[in-house]
Design an enzyme around this catalytic site. Structure first.
Site, PDB file in Angstrom:
ATOM      1  N   LYS A 187       0.821  -1.209   0.000  1.00 27.71           N
ATOM      2  CA  LYS A 187       0.000   0.000   0.000  1.00 27.71           C
ATOM      3  C   LYS A 187       0.865   1.274   0.000  1.00 27.71           C
ATOM      4  CE  LYS A 187      -3.932  -2.303   2.237  1.00 27.71           C
ATOM      5  NZ  LYS A 187      -4.867  -2.279   3.401  1.00 27.71           N
ATOM      6  N   GLU A 236      -9.702 -10.344  -7.849  1.00 24.16           N
ATOM      7  CA  GLU A 236      -8.693  -9.298  -7.666  1.00 24.16           C
ATOM      8  C   GLU A 236      -7.558  -9.440  -8.678  1.00 24.16           C
ATOM      9  OE1 GLU A 236      -9.415  -8.762  -2.832  1.00 24.16           O
ATOM     10  OE2 GLU A 236      -7.556  -9.658  -3.553  1.00 24.16           O
ATOM     11  N   TYR A 262     -12.377  -2.581  -3.295  1.00 27.10           N
ATOM     12  CA  TYR A 262     -12.897  -2.614  -1.917  1.00 27.10           C
ATOM     13  C   TYR A 262     -14.427  -2.553  -1.865  1.00 27.10           C
ATOM     14  CZ  TYR A 262      -8.246  -2.330   0.202  1.00 27.10           C
ATOM     15  OH  TYR A 262      -6.956  -2.602   0.625  1.00 27.10           O
ATOM     16  N   ASN A 297      -1.979   0.173   6.826  1.00 24.98           N
ATOM     17  CA  ASN A 297      -1.407  -1.057   7.377  1.00 24.98           C
ATOM     18  C   ASN A 297      -0.508  -1.805   6.395  1.00 24.98           C
ATOM     19  OD1 ASN A 297      -3.393  -1.988   5.726  1.00 24.98           O
ATOM     20  ND2 ASN A 297      -4.603  -2.996   7.315  1.00 24.98           N
ATOM     21  N   HIS A 320      -2.013  -5.540   1.524  1.00 21.75           N
ATOM     22  CA  HIS A 320      -3.286  -6.242   1.307  1.00 21.75           C
ATOM     23  C   HIS A 320      -2.986  -7.656   0.819  1.00 21.75           C
ATOM     24  CE1 HIS A 320      -7.259  -7.268  -0.344  1.00 21.75           C
ATOM     25  NE2 HIS A 320      -6.588  -7.763  -1.369  1.00 21.75           N
TER      26      HIS A 320
HETATM   27  N1  UDP Z   1      -9.575  -0.447   7.312  1.00 29.96           N
HETATM   28  C1  UDP Z   1      -9.696   0.786   7.923  1.00 29.96           C
HETATM   29  N2  UDP Z   1     -10.372   0.878   9.121  1.00 29.96           N
HETATM   30  C2  UDP Z   1     -10.951  -0.203   9.718  1.00 29.96           C
HETATM   31  C3  UDP Z   1     -10.822  -1.462   9.093  1.00 29.96           C
HETATM   32  C4  UDP Z   1     -10.129  -1.543   7.895  1.00 29.96           C
HETATM   33  O1  UDP Z   1      -9.209   1.792   7.408  1.00 29.96           O
HETATM   34  O2  UDP Z   1     -11.561  -0.057  10.797  1.00 29.96           O
HETATM   35  C5  UDP Z   1      -8.852  -0.552   6.032  1.00 29.96           C
HETATM   36  C6  UDP Z   1      -7.481  -1.252   6.174  1.00 29.96           C
HETATM   37  O3  UDP Z   1      -6.569  -0.634   5.272  1.00 29.96           O
HETATM   38  C7  UDP Z   1      -7.809  -2.669   5.779  1.00 29.96           C
HETATM   39  C8  UDP Z   1      -8.845  -2.454   4.668  1.00 29.96           C
HETATM   40  O4  UDP Z   1      -9.605  -1.349   5.123  1.00 29.96           O
HETATM   41  O5  UDP Z   1      -6.675  -3.386   5.341  1.00 29.96           O
HETATM   42  C9  UDP Z   1      -9.769  -3.617   4.409  1.00 29.96           C
HETATM   43  O6  UDP Z   1     -10.381  -4.007   5.643  1.00 29.96           O
HETATM   44  P1  UDP Z   1     -10.503  -5.539   6.058  1.00 29.96           P
HETATM   45  O7  UDP Z   1     -11.370  -5.616   7.256  1.00 29.96           O
HETATM   46  O8  UDP Z   1     -10.910  -6.343   4.852  1.00 29.96           O
HETATM   47  O9  UDP Z   1      -9.018  -5.920   6.522  1.00 29.96           O
HETATM   48  P2  UDP Z   1      -7.904  -6.874   5.839  1.00 29.96           P
HETATM   49  O10 UDP Z   1      -8.630  -7.966   5.126  1.00 29.96           O
HETATM   50  O11 UDP Z   1      -7.113  -5.979   4.909  1.00 29.96           O
HETATM   51  O12 UDP Z   1      -7.088  -7.360   6.994  1.00 29.96           O
END
Ligand code: UDP
Ligand code: MG
Length: 142
Positions: free
Chosen positions: A9, A126, A49, A112, A115
């Site tokens: 990212k 994807e 997303y 974070n 992905h």
């Molecule tokens: N995210 C965020 N706030 C939250 C949860 C998720 O900004 O409270 C963002 C974060 O970058 C995350 C992405 O949205 O990686 C997708 O969320 P998901 O719950 O699918 O997490 P992942 O599968 O990436 O662990």
């Protein structure tokens, strides 16, 4: 054999962690079969997303993921989706295990660093969003 779509990212690209993050996943035994740098349009980011479109964090997530270049990669291997999610660590870097990518390179729950696909169907969708068939390489990982 499974495939997973990985994104480094924007926060991680900007801080020079692209190579380290791709390396962590290679070190976990996964075979890198596609890699490129690109900048997502808002439209493509919203498609990537779309499952989160109703979440309160969605607008911020779209702003963030389109804020700068990302690395898109495809990895192949046994149990690739789960293997990669383990190496990535929990969504919130503060809660991620020691030695995971998000613990070492993530900033906060939004920024974070990485992905990884969460299932075989999402992985297939994807991968199609980022790569055409001829961009996926076939070779023996040694
Ligand atoms: N995210 C965020 N706030 C939250 C949860 C998720 O900004 O409270 C963002 C974060 O970058 C995350 C992405 O949205 O990686 C997708 O969320 P998901 O719950 O699918 O997490 P992942 O599968 O990436 O662990
Ligand atoms: Mg997810």
């Amino acid at each position: 054999m499974e495939r997973s779509l990985v994104l480094v990212k924007p926060d991680a690209v900007e801080r020079g962690f692209s190579g380290a993050i791709i390396g962590r996943i290679e070190e976990a035994g996964m075979k890198l079969i596609a890699l490129k740098m690109l900048k997502l349009s808002r439209e493509n980011a919203e498609q990537h997303y779309s499952v989160h479109s109703e979440k309160p964090f969605f607008p911020g997530l779209i702003n963030y993921i389109t804020s700068g270049p990302i690395m898109a990669a495809v990895f192949e291997g046994e149990d690739a989706i789960n293997t990669i999610r383990k190496v990535m660590g929990a969504t919130n870097p503060e809660k991620a295990d020691t030695g995971t990518i998000r613990k070492d390179f993530g900033t906060d729950i939004e920024r974070n660093a990485v992905h990884g696909s969460d299932g075989p169907e999402t992985a297939a969708q994807e991968i199609k969003l980022y790569f055409s068939g001829i961009e996926l390489q076939n070779y023996a990982r040694k």
